[in-house]
Design an enzyme around this catalytic site. Structure first.
Site, PDB file in Angstrom:
ATOM      1  N   CYS A 274      41.920  46.745  38.687  1.00  0.00           N
ATOM      2  CA  CYS A 274      41.935  47.949  39.528  1.00  0.00           C
ATOM      3  C   CYS A 274      40.721  48.856  39.456  1.00  0.00           C
ATOM      4  O   CYS A 274      40.182  49.205  40.507  1.00  0.00           O
ATOM      5  CB  CYS A 274      43.212  48.727  39.264  1.00  0.00           C
TER       6      CYS A 274
HETATM    7  P1  NAD Z   1      49.195  40.916  41.948  1.00  0.00           P
HETATM    8  O1  NAD Z   1      48.027  40.251  42.529  1.00  0.00           O
HETATM    9  O2  NAD Z   1      49.551  40.696  40.514  1.00  0.00           O
HETATM   10  O3  NAD Z   1      50.504  40.602  42.817  1.00  0.00           O
HETATM   11  C1  NAD Z   1      50.571  40.712  44.218  1.00  0.00           C
HETATM   12  C2  NAD Z   1      51.623  39.710  44.721  1.00  0.00           C
HETATM   13  O4  NAD Z   1      51.836  39.909  46.114  1.00  0.00           O
HETATM   14  C3  NAD Z   1      51.222  38.246  44.547  1.00  0.00           C
HETATM   15  O5  NAD Z   1      52.205  37.574  43.773  1.00  0.00           O
HETATM   16  C4  NAD Z   1      51.168  37.700  45.981  1.00  0.00           C
HETATM   17  O6  NAD Z   1      51.573  36.349  46.090  1.00  0.00           O
HETATM   18  C5  NAD Z   1      52.137  38.627  46.675  1.00  0.00           C
HETATM   19  N1  NAD Z   1      52.018  38.707  48.145  1.00  0.00           N
HETATM   20  C6  NAD Z   1      50.895  38.758  48.892  1.00  0.00           C
HETATM   21  N2  NAD Z   1      51.215  38.870  50.198  1.00  0.00           N
HETATM   22  C7  NAD Z   1      52.569  38.895  50.280  1.00  0.00           C
HETATM   23  C8  NAD Z   1      53.498  39.037  51.341  1.00  0.00           C
HETATM   24  N3  NAD Z   1      53.108  39.182  52.600  1.00  0.00           N
HETATM   25  N4  NAD Z   1      54.805  39.031  51.047  1.00  0.00           N
HETATM   26  C9  NAD Z   1      55.233  38.902  49.777  1.00  0.00           C
HETATM   27  N5  NAD Z   1      54.403  38.775  48.730  1.00  0.00           N
HETATM   28  C10 NAD Z   1      53.077  38.787  48.971  1.00  0.00           C
HETATM   29  O7  NAD Z   1      48.970  42.475  42.219  1.00  0.00           O
HETATM   30  P2  NAD Z   1      49.301  43.727  41.280  1.00  0.00           P
HETATM   31  O8  NAD Z   1      48.368  43.742  40.122  1.00  0.00           O
HETATM   32  O9  NAD Z   1      50.765  43.838  41.051  1.00  0.00           O
HETATM   33  O10 NAD Z   1      48.821  44.902  42.263  1.00  0.00           O
HETATM   34  C11 NAD Z   1      49.507  45.178  43.462  1.00  0.00           C
HETATM   35  C12 NAD Z   1      48.996  46.499  44.008  1.00  0.00           C
HETATM   36  O11 NAD Z   1      49.287  47.548  43.078  1.00  0.00           O
HETATM   37  C13 NAD Z   1      47.483  46.553  44.228  1.00  0.00           C
HETATM   38  O12 NAD Z   1      47.212  47.354  45.342  1.00  0.00           O
HETATM   39  C14 NAD Z   1      46.964  47.233  42.967  1.00  0.00           C
HETATM   40  O13 NAD Z   1      45.756  47.910  43.176  1.00  0.00           O
HETATM   41  C15 NAD Z   1      48.084  48.210  42.673  1.00  0.00           C
HETATM   42  N6  NAD Z   1      48.223  48.583  41.252  1.00  0.00           N
HETATM   43  C16 NAD Z   1      48.111  47.618  40.279  1.00  0.00           C
HETATM   44  C17 NAD Z   1      48.283  47.985  38.938  1.00  0.00           C
HETATM   45  C18 NAD Z   1      48.116  46.961  37.827  1.00  0.00           C
HETATM   46  O14 NAD Z   1      48.086  47.369  36.672  1.00  0.00           O
HETATM   47  N7  NAD Z   1      48.010  45.679  38.099  1.00  0.00           N
HETATM   48  C19 NAD Z   1      48.606  49.302  38.617  1.00  0.00           C
HETATM   49  C20 NAD Z   1      48.739  50.243  39.641  1.00  0.00           C
HETATM   50  C21 NAD Z   1      48.555  49.875  40.964  1.00  0.00           C
HETATM   51  C1  UGA Z   2      44.270  51.330  34.963  1.00  0.00           C
HETATM   52  C2  UGA Z   2      44.794  52.758  34.853  1.00  0.00           C
HETATM   53  O1  UGA Z   2      44.751  53.192  33.487  1.00  0.00           O
HETATM   54  C3  UGA Z   2      46.223  52.863  35.377  1.00  0.00           C
HETATM   55  O2  UGA Z   2      46.659  54.225  35.349  1.00  0.00           O
HETATM   56  C4  UGA Z   2      46.259  52.346  36.821  1.00  0.00           C
HETATM   57  O3  UGA Z   2      47.582  52.367  37.317  1.00  0.00           O
HETATM   58  C5  UGA Z   2      45.730  50.914  36.850  1.00  0.00           C
HETATM   59  O4  UGA Z   2      44.383  50.888  36.312  1.00  0.00           O
HETATM   60  C6  UGA Z   2      45.675  50.387  38.241  1.00  0.00           C
HETATM   61  O5  UGA Z   2      45.539  51.129  39.194  1.00  0.00           O
HETATM   62  O6  UGA Z   2      45.761  49.166  38.293  1.00  0.00           O
HETATM   63  P1  UGA Z   2      44.553  49.080  33.539  1.00  0.00           P
HETATM   64  O7  UGA Z   2      43.425  48.589  34.371  1.00  0.00           O
HETATM   65  O8  UGA Z   2      45.752  48.232  33.404  1.00  0.00           O
HETATM   66  O9  UGA Z   2      45.065  50.501  34.099  1.00  0.00           O
HETATM   67  O10 UGA Z   2      44.031  49.336  32.065  1.00  0.00           O
HETATM   68  P2  UGA Z   2      43.293  50.526  31.292  1.00  0.00           P
HETATM   69  O11 UGA Z   2      43.990  50.731  30.008  1.00  0.00           O
HETATM   70  O12 UGA Z   2      43.088  51.711  32.134  1.00  0.00           O
HETATM   71  O13 UGA Z   2      41.876  49.851  30.968  1.00  0.00           O
HETATM   72  C7  UGA Z   2      40.953  49.534  31.988  1.00  0.00           C
HETATM   73  C8  UGA Z   2      39.632  49.133  31.372  1.00  0.00           C
HETATM   74  O14 UGA Z   2      38.999  50.272  30.753  1.00  0.00           O
HETATM   75  C9  UGA Z   2      39.744  48.071  30.264  1.00  0.00           C
HETATM   76  O15 UGA Z   2      38.702  47.137  30.412  1.00  0.00           O
HETATM   77  C10 UGA Z   2      39.576  48.863  28.975  1.00  0.00           C
HETATM   78  O16 UGA Z   2      39.010  48.087  27.937  1.00  0.00           O
HETATM   79  C11 UGA Z   2      38.607  49.951  29.429  1.00  0.00           C
HETATM   80  N1  UGA Z   2      38.695  51.200  28.614  1.00  0.00           N
HETATM   81  C12 UGA Z   2      39.806  51.967  28.635  1.00  0.00           C
HETATM   82  C13 UGA Z   2      37.591  51.585  27.858  1.00  0.00           C
HETATM   83  O17 UGA Z   2      36.551  50.891  27.832  1.00  0.00           O
HETATM   84  N2  UGA Z   2      37.661  52.749  27.136  1.00  0.00           N
HETATM   85  C14 UGA Z   2      38.760  53.553  27.145  1.00  0.00           C
HETATM   86  O18 UGA Z   2      38.744  54.614  26.477  1.00  0.00           O
HETATM   87  C15 UGA Z   2      39.860  53.142  27.910  1.00  0.00           C
END
Ligand code: NAD
Ligand code: UGA
Length: 451
Positions: A274
Site C-alpha cells: 500500500c
Molecule cells: P488483495 O490483492 O490481497 O485481494 C484482492 C482480492 O480481490 C483478490 O483475491 C482478487 O482475486 C479479488 N478480486 C478482484 N476482482 C474481483 C471481483 N470483481 N470480484 C471478486 N473478487 C475480486 O488486496 P488487499 O491487500 O486485501 O487490498 C484490497 C484493497 O484494500 C486495496 O485497495 C488496498 O489498497 C486496500 N487496503 C489494503 C490493506 C492491506 O494491508 N493489504 C490495508 C488497508 C487497505
Molecule cells: C500500512 C499502514 O500502516 C496501514 O494503516 C494501512 O491500512 C496499510 O498500509 C494499507 O493501506 O495497506 P502495512 O503496509 O501493512 O500498513 O505495514 P506497516 O506496518 O505500515 O509497514 C509498511 C512499511 O513501512 C514496512 O516496509 C515497514 O518495514 C516500514 N516501516 C514501518 C519502517 O521502515 N519504519 C517504521 O517505523 C514503520
C-alpha cells in the site's frame, strides 16, 4: 447457499484478500452471516477447506471457527451472494498501472457485478467501498456504474458509502478489531446510518464525511506515515555521518506528544502493498488534477535509494563486494507476513547481484513468493536456504532486511560460529548493536554510529 443468522445482517464481501478476509472474519465473529466471494477459485477453495490463502496471524483459526459456526460461506457465486445480502463490501485490489497511477478496473468490474445483481433484487441494499481509491472514484465511477448496471437510483433503491480500512498486515485482525477511528463517507445520512449501526459496538470515534473526504483521509494517512518514515530515514542517514544513534534521537523526539514515537524507526525503506502504490497514486492523481506534489515526489525518491545504503555499508565493511558471499535475511516487506509486494529486499538483492555478490537468502515465510518476483537467471544464482543458519554458513557478511523475531533471537555466538567473517549490516535495528559488538561481531546499521 443458505446462511443462518438471528437478526444480524447478511453481508457479501467482494474480494477476499487481506482486507476482505479481515472484514469477513470480524463481521462473522460479531454475529453477521458473511458470504466471502472472490473471482479466484483457488482462493475460495482454500477458504472452503478452512485454509487461509495468505499467512496472517489468527486468520486460519478464526476462519475455521466461523465456518464451523455456519456464519461464513466462501463462494465464487458473487451475484448469488449479493442477492442474499443487505450490504456489499467492495474489497478488491487497486494496484498501480505502468504509469504509477491507480488501476481502477477491478473496482469498476465489482461495481458492475453488484449493479447487475441489484437489478433483480428487492429492498434497500448498501454498497460500501472499502478498497483504497483516489478521491472522487466512488462518486464519479462506482455510483454511476451501479446505477447503469442496475437500472436503479442511488439514494432511493440502494445506498453508497466509502469506508476506508486502516489495518496493517501482520496485525490485520487486531487492527481491524481495535481501530483508532472509523471513517464513514456517505452519499446521504441513510447510507451512513446503516454502516454506523453495523459498527455500533466499537469503542472509538466515528467520523461521518462525504465520499470524497473519506477517500482523501485514507490517502493522507498513508502518505503521512510513509513521509514520517522517510523523514526518520533521512535523519538516520544524517546521524550516521555525525556518529549519532538515530534510535536514541527518535526516542527523544517521539516523546513530544505532537509527534508520537510511532513510525520513526529508520531503516531500509518502506515496502508493502500500500504505501508505495498509494503515494504514487496520489501523486499521479494530483498531477492529473493540476497540482504538482513536490514533497511526496521527493519522499518516493528517498525510498528508492534507501535500501541501496545497505550495499554502501557492506562495501564499507568488506571493500569490493565482487565474488564475496553475503546472506540476506528477510525477504518479506515486514515481519509476520509472507507478502513481498514492493519489498525492499528486491532492489537490495538486485543491487548486490549487479556488484557480483554471491547471495544466499532466507525468510521464514516469504521465500516462495519472493522467487516469483525474480527472472529465471536471478532465481538460479541466488541460494535460497531453509534456515537462517544455512544462509549464514560461510558468509562474509549478512544483511538483515526484515526484522523477524527469529533474527532478534540470535546471539553474537550464533553469528561468530556460522559466518566466515561475523559482519552484520542491520537494515531494521533488529539486533542490539552494543551487545553484538561486545560479542565479537562487526556491526553496521542504518542510523548507527558506524565507524
Ligand atoms: P488483495 O490483492 O490481497 O485481494 C484482492 C482480492 O480481490 C483478490 O483475491 C482478487 O482475486 C479479488 N478480486 C478482484 N476482482 C474481483 C471481483 N470483481 N470480484 C471478486 N473478487 C475480486 O488486496 P488487499 O491487500 O486485501 O487490498 C484490497 C484493497 O484494500 C486495496 O485497495 C488496498 O489498497 C486496500 N487496503 C489494503 C490493506 C492491506 O494491508 N493489504 C490495508 C488497508 C487497505
Ligand atoms: C500500512 C499502514 O500502516 C496501514 O494503516 C494501512 O491500512 C496499510 O498500509 C494499507 O493501506 O495497506 P502495512 O503496509 O501493512 O500498513 O505495514 P506497516 O506496518 O505500515 O509497514 C509498511 C512499511 O513501512 C514496512 O516496509 C515497514 O518495514 C516500514 N516501516 C514501518 C519502517 O521502515 N519504519 C517504521 O517505523 C514503520
Amino acid at each position: 447457499m443458505e446462511i443462518k443468522v438471528d437478526g444480524s445482517p447478511k453481508i457479501a464481501i467482494i474480494g477476499t484478500g487481506y482486507v476482505g478476509l479481515s472484514t469477513a472474519l470480524i463481521l462473522a465473529k460479531q454475529g453477521c452471516g458473511v458470504y466471502c466471494t472472490d473471482v479466484d477459485r483457488q482462493k475460495v477453495d482454500s477458504l472452503e477447506k478452512g485454509i487461509s490463502p495468505v499467512y496472517e496471524p489468527g486468520f486460519e483459526e478464526l476462519l475455521q471457527d466461523m465456518k464451523q459456526a455456519g456464519r461464513l460461506h466462501p463462494t465464487t457465486d458473487i451475484q448469488g451472494a449479493i442477492a442474499a445480502s443487505s450490504i456489499s463490501f467492495i474489497c478488491v485490489g487497486t494496484p498501480s498501472k505502468e504509469d504509477s497511477s491507480i488501476d481502477l478496473s477491478y473496482i469498476v468490474n465489482a461495481a458492475n457485478m453488484i449493479g447487475k445483481a441489484l437489478a433483480n433484487k428487492d429492498g434497500y441494499h448498501l454498497v460500501v467501498v472499502k478498497s483504497t481509491v483516489v478521491p472522487t472514484t466512488t462518486k464519479k465511477l462506482v455510483l454511476p456504474e451501479l446505477e447503469k448496471a442496475s437500472g436503479k437510483k442511488a439514494g432511493k433503491d440502494f445506498g453508497v458509502s466509502m469506508n476506508p480500512e486502516f489495518l496493517r498486515e501482520g496485525s490485520a485482525l487486531q487492527d481491524a478489531q481495535e481501530p483508532d477511528r472509523i471513517v464513514i463517507g456517505e452519499m446521504d445520512e441513510g447510507a451512513g446510518a446503516v454502516l454506523a449501526k453495523l459498527y455500533e459496538q466499537y469503542d472509538c470515534p466515528v467520523l461521518h464525511t462525504d465520499l470524497d473526504t473519506a477517500e482523501m483521509i485514507k490517502y493522507t494517512s498513508n502518505s503521512f506515515l510513509a513521509t514520517k518514515i522517510s523523514f526518520a530515514n533521512e535523519i538516520g542517514n544524517i546521524c550516521e555521518g555525525f556518529g549519532i544513534d538515530v534510535y536514541e534521537v527518535m526516542k527523544g523526539v517521539g516523546l513530544d506528544s505532537r509527534i508520537s514515537p510511532q513510525f520513526l524507526r529508520a531503516g531500509a525503506g518502506w515496502g508493502g502493498s500500500c504505501f508505495p502504490k498509494d503515494v504514487m497514486a496520489l501523486v499521479a492523481a494530483a498531477r492529473e488534477n493540476g497540482t504538482d506534489p513536490i514533497l511526496l515526489s521527493k519522499v518516493l525518491e528517498q525510498n528508492q535509494v534507501q535500501p541501496l545504503r545497505l550495499i554502501d555499508l557492506a562495501t564499507k565493511a568488506l571493500g569490493d563486494l565482487a565474488g564475496k558471499r553475503i546472506a540476506v535475511l528477510g525477504l518479506a516487506f515486514k515481519p509476520d507476513t509472507d507478502d513481498v509486494r514492493h519489498t525492499r529486499a528486491l532492489p537490495l538483492i538486485r543491487g548486490l547481484l549487479d556488484k557480483g555478490v554471491m547471495v544466499s537468502a532466507y525468510d521464514p515465510k516469504a521465500s516462495e513468493n519472493f522467487k516469483l518476483l525474480l527472472d529465471e537467471e536471478e532465481r538460479s544464482i541466488i541460494i535460497f536456504t531453509n534456515t537462517a543458519l544455512d544462509a549464514l554458513d560461510g558468509a562474509e557478511a549478512c544483511i538483515i532486511q526484515t526484522e523477524w523475531q527469529e533474527f532478534r533471537d540470535f546471539s553474537p555466538k550464533d553469528l561468530v560460529s556460522a559466518m566466515a567473517r561475523p559482519v552484520v549490516v542491520d537494515g531494521r535495528r533488529t539486533l542490539d548493536p552494543v551487545r553484538f559488538i561486545n560479542g565479537g561481531v562487526k556491526y553496521l546499521g542504518i542510523g548507527w554510529k558506524n565507524d
